[in-house]
Design an enzyme around this catalytic site. Structure first.
Site, PDB file in Angstrom:
ATOM      1  N   SER A 193      -9.677   1.725   3.162  1.00 40.65           N
ATOM      2  CA  SER A 193      -8.520   2.456   2.380  1.00 40.65           C
ATOM      3  C   SER A 193      -7.500   1.729   1.475  1.00 40.65           C
ATOM      4  O   SER A 193      -6.813   2.371   0.578  1.00 40.65           O
ATOM      5  CB  SER A 193      -7.888   3.625   3.237  1.00 40.65           C
ATOM      6  OG  SER A 193      -7.096   3.064   4.112  1.00 40.65           O
ATOM      7  N   SER A 233     -10.159  -0.539   7.304  1.00 42.23           N
ATOM      8  CA  SER A 233      -9.454  -0.526   5.988  1.00 42.23           C
ATOM      9  C   SER A 233      -8.722  -1.750   5.669  1.00 42.23           C
ATOM     10  O   SER A 233      -8.285  -1.928   4.371  1.00 42.23           O
ATOM     11  CB  SER A 233      -8.380   0.546   5.903  1.00 42.23           C
ATOM     12  OG  SER A 233      -9.012   2.046   6.135  1.00 42.23           O
ATOM     13  N   LYS A 254       0.952  -1.172   0.050  1.00 42.35           N
ATOM     14  CA  LYS A 254       0.141  -0.107  -0.141  1.00 42.35           C
ATOM     15  C   LYS A 254       0.820   1.226   0.050  1.00 42.35           C
ATOM     16  O   LYS A 254       2.115   1.395   0.895  1.00 42.35           O
ATOM     17  CB  LYS A 254      -0.825  -0.040   1.113  1.00 42.35           C
ATOM     18  CG  LYS A 254      -2.054   0.950   1.314  1.00 42.35           C
ATOM     19  CD  LYS A 254      -2.926   0.799   2.531  1.00 42.35           C
ATOM     20  CE  LYS A 254      -3.803   1.997   2.771  1.00 42.35           C
ATOM     21  NZ  LYS A 254      -4.626   1.776   3.786  1.00 42.35           N
TER      22      LYS A 254
END
Length: 414
Positions: free
Chosen positions: A135, A159, A66
């Site tokens: 996210s 997330s 990420k």
């Protein structure tokens, strides 16, 4: 590790999959020379262990990371319009752990802006008209689409577990600070967790042994855990179709020999939600103070709202919210002791992935487990309206080894 195929061959397979699906899914950040770099990295891993009888635990495993994790040699943009040099930092400990274990970095994955709600371009591989969640949007989608078998994410509210549910993969959010957060751009340090995605629970076990500090694997076959279900106010945050699917999953567990007990332990969920949201906003405002002052015009509207709201949270409320994390953790532990419960079960999201990619979905079902910092695993449990859904299981704080050991059989049942 057995030598059935080489890291370079597996990397080539994943790169071919990226070529096949990435134009639709948009899970990865663009990288001009990805193919050459990944091939070189895989070759280096192969050469380093060519004559070794004992290969490292993630030998040749391609991974996604990420884009709030710093990686040496790669910029960090965090899904934002801010200059990468303003966000630079030393490589994240979690990334180093993966690379030291023989993993090969396939690339960085798309994140919502600063791991909050402003979405990127990623789409759900099961239906491109739907969100993958957030996210950790790109990490969940990359694993679901078969681009990588393992990807790092983070969870400050929901997330990891929510996008895992939306994308039909396994998500793991360990106990608070069980995976070091160093080298990861913060949003709310009191709630930020490093987590990850895999395609199955067996893969989640392999990754946990590498990523979690002081890991001590469960040696014996674990007995079936007693499952607790917080009902009423908490469960009613999910929609009717999701609740029906969750009840079906509970029936499956009972038929497989699991005992299920219900409790109203989260009957104060409204206050827990408010406390956590105030804490995240206030801490985000503190963390982003200097950046926001310098680059405020480059922040997305939703992130601006969060930071402005956070400035209005009284210091006393922030202190109470931070203290409330331990209060909830203790309350959950006491309830488990009194009821004889080993693991909590709940819907992993309020429903399947919403249509469109402008909204990454509501993390409310994940919030209390994040607030308490307890380990949580999200497992696929079928579909609702043709889209994946999941069940999340939360254990006692620090009982990550036991939870991950239970996960394969729980996945088989679901």
């Amino acid at each position: 590790r057995r030598g059935d195929r080489t890291p370079t061959a597996y990397a080539r397979t994943c790169l071919e999959r990226v070529d096949a699906v990435e134009d639709d899914v948009h899970a990865l950040l663009e990288e001009e020379h990805r193919t050459e770099r990944v091939a070189d990295d895989a070759s280096a891993v192969e050469a380093a262990h060519e004559r070794s009888d004992s290969k490292p635990p993630l030998y040749g495993v391609p991974v996604g990371v990420k884009d709030i994790f710093h990686v040496d040699g790669m910029p960090t943009r965090a899904g934002s319009e801010l200059p990468s040099e303003a966000l630079a930092g030393p490589q994240a400990d979690a990334v180093t752990a993966l690379l030291d274990a023989g993993a090969v970095l396939l690339g960085k994955t798309v994140t919502t802006e600063f791991a909050y709600f402003a979405p990127g371009p990623t789409r759900n591989p099961h239906d491109l008209d739907h969100t993958p969640g957030g996210s950790s949007s790109g990490s969940a989608a990359a694993v679901a689409a078969g681009e990588v078998p393992l990807a790092l994410g983070s969870q400050t509210v929901g997330s990891v577990i929510r996008p895992a549910s939306f994308c039909g993969v396994v998500g793991v959010k360990p106990s608070y600070e069980r995976i070091p957060i160093d080298g990861v751009l913060p949003l709310s340090p009191a709630a930020d967790h490093v987590g990850y995605f895999t395609q199955d629970a067996a893969g989640a076990q392999l990754a946990a042994e590498v990523l979690c500090t002081e890991w001590e694997p469960v040696e014996d076959d674990p007995e079936k855990p007693v499952v607790g279900v917080p009902h009423d106010d908490y469960l009613e945050q999910a929609d009717d179709a999701m609740l029906a699917a969750f009840e079906d999953s509970l029936d499956d567990l009972r038929e497989a020999g699991y005992e299920v007990k219900r409790t109203d332990i989260l009957d104060t969920i409204d206050s827990v939600n408010a406390r956590h949201n105030d804490m995240v906003a206030a801490e985000a405002a503190l963390e982003h103070g200097p950046l926001y002052a310098a680059y405020g015009d480059r922040y997305a509207e939703g992130t601006v709202d969060l930071l402005e709201d956070g400035r209005e949270v009284p210091v006393g409320d922030l202190v109470d919210a931070r203290n409330g994390r331990l209060d909830l953790r203790v309350a959950l532990t006491d309830a488990m002791d009194s009821l004889g419960v080993d693991v909590w079960a709940a819907p992993a999201a309020p429903g399947p992935a919403p249509e469109g990619i402008e909204d990454t979905g509501d993390p409310v079902m994940n919030l209390p487990w994040t607030h308490a910092g307890v380990p949580t695993v999200g497992l696929p449990s079928g579909t609702v309206s043709g889209l994946p859904v999941g069940v999340q299981f939360a254990a006692r704080f620090g009982a990550d080894e036991q939870l991950v050991a239970w996960a394969p059989e729980l996945q088989n049942v679901l």
